[in-house]
Design a protein around this motif. Structure first.
Motif, PDB file in Angstrom:
ATOM      1  N   VAL A  79      -3.169  14.391  -2.470  1.00  0.00           N
ATOM      2  CA  VAL A  79      -2.795  13.013  -2.163  1.00  0.00           C
ATOM      3  C   VAL A  79      -3.619  12.105  -3.059  1.00  0.00           C
ATOM      4  O   VAL A  79      -4.819  12.312  -3.225  1.00  0.00           O
ATOM      5  CB  VAL A  79      -3.094  12.684  -0.674  1.00  0.00           C
ATOM      6  CG1 VAL A  79      -2.835  11.226  -0.377  1.00  0.00           C
ATOM      7  CG2 VAL A  79      -2.288  13.579   0.252  1.00  0.00           C
ATOM      8  N   THR A  80      -2.969  11.112  -3.650  1.00  0.00           N
ATOM      9  CA  THR A  80      -3.696  10.122  -4.443  1.00  0.00           C
ATOM     10  C   THR A  80      -3.318   8.731  -3.969  1.00  0.00           C
ATOM     11  O   THR A  80      -2.248   8.527  -3.392  1.00  0.00           O
ATOM     12  CB  THR A  80      -3.387  10.223  -5.950  1.00  0.00           C
ATOM     13  OG1 THR A  80      -2.005   9.966  -6.151  1.00  0.00           O
ATOM     14  CG2 THR A  80      -3.736  11.589  -6.496  1.00  0.00           C
ATOM     15  N   ASP A  81      -4.190   7.773  -4.201  1.00  0.00           N
ATOM     16  CA  ASP A  81      -3.885   6.383  -3.870  1.00  0.00           C
ATOM     17  C   ASP A  81      -2.792   5.873  -4.791  1.00  0.00           C
ATOM     18  O   ASP A  81      -2.626   6.347  -5.909  1.00  0.00           O
ATOM     19  CB  ASP A  81      -5.123   5.505  -4.041  1.00  0.00           C
ATOM     20  CG  ASP A  81      -6.183   5.796  -3.012  1.00  0.00           C
ATOM     21  OD1 ASP A  81      -5.843   6.364  -1.964  1.00  0.00           O
ATOM     22  OD2 ASP A  81      -7.346   5.453  -3.265  1.00  0.00           O
ATOM     23  N   GLU A 101       0.849  -1.186   0.000  1.00  0.00           N
ATOM     24  CA  GLU A 101       0.000   0.000   0.000  1.00  0.00           C
ATOM     25  C   GLU A 101       0.889   1.242   0.000  1.00  0.00           C
ATOM     26  O   GLU A 101       1.968   1.245   0.582  1.00  0.00           O
ATOM     27  CB  GLU A 101      -0.900   0.049   1.234  1.00  0.00           C
ATOM     28  CG  GLU A 101      -1.823  -1.123   1.385  1.00  0.00           C
ATOM     29  CD  GLU A 101      -1.144  -2.336   2.033  1.00  0.00           C
ATOM     30  OE1 GLU A 101      -0.105  -2.180   2.691  1.00  0.00           O
ATOM     31  OE2 GLU A 101      -1.664  -3.434   1.863  1.00  0.00           O
ATOM     32  N   THR A 131       0.909   5.864  -0.967  1.00  0.00           N
ATOM     33  CA  THR A 131       0.220   7.099  -1.306  1.00  0.00           C
ATOM     34  C   THR A 131       1.201   7.999  -2.050  1.00  0.00           C
ATOM     35  O   THR A 131       2.363   8.094  -1.671  1.00  0.00           O
ATOM     36  CB  THR A 131      -0.250   7.820  -0.024  1.00  0.00           C
ATOM     37  OG1 THR A 131      -1.075   6.929   0.720  1.00  0.00           O
ATOM     38  CG2 THR A 131      -1.017   9.078  -0.335  1.00  0.00           C
TER      39      THR A 131
END
Length: 135
Positions: free
Chosen positions: A73-75, A59, A61
């Protein structure tokens, strides 16, 4: 001595020879892979060439400066991407050739069915430490 960063890419491009996703490995195969990595680091610790290492969670960011206020902020990155960095190791060695030798050895970590995965590792000198190539 010069420090180098070894970046371990998960199923990165170009693909590893034994490119079976870790999700398809058995618990014993995962344990053997992790053991290989630990034994490698222990051996380099004994020789004084190991600095640090860390596995990274899939995971993440992306963050960048966005002017005033809160940064956007983006995934991502996502495990499906070719650009996921799975971990890193810092080594401190006498030469570029030694760094290449160790990266090649680390690339042989076992994967599915105990076969070496022959993964590509990104080898980067630390800024200010120009590689000394003797060839």
């Amino acid at each position: 001595m010069a420090k180098y960063l070894l970046l371990k890419h998960y199923r990165g491009a170009p693909k590893a020879v034994n490119d079976v996703p870790m999700s398809q490995w058995t618990e014993d195969e995962i344990s053997a892979h992790v053991r290989y990595m630990r034994d490698f680091a222990d051996r380099l610790s004994a020789s004084g060439e190991f600095v640090d290492s860390q596995a990274l969670a899939p995971e993440g960011t992306f963050v960048r400066y966005g002017g005033e206020g809160k940064p956007p902020v983006t995934d991502g990155p996502f495990a499906e991407t070719k650009d996921l960095i799975a971990g890193w190791m810092i080594i401190d060695v006498d030469s570029y050739e030694r760094a290449v030798e160790l990266a090649g050895e680390l690339s042989a970590a076992p994967g599915k069915d105990g076969e070496p995965i022959h993964e590509w590792l990104e080898l980067r000198p630390f800024y200010g430490n120009a590689p000394t190539i003797t060839e």
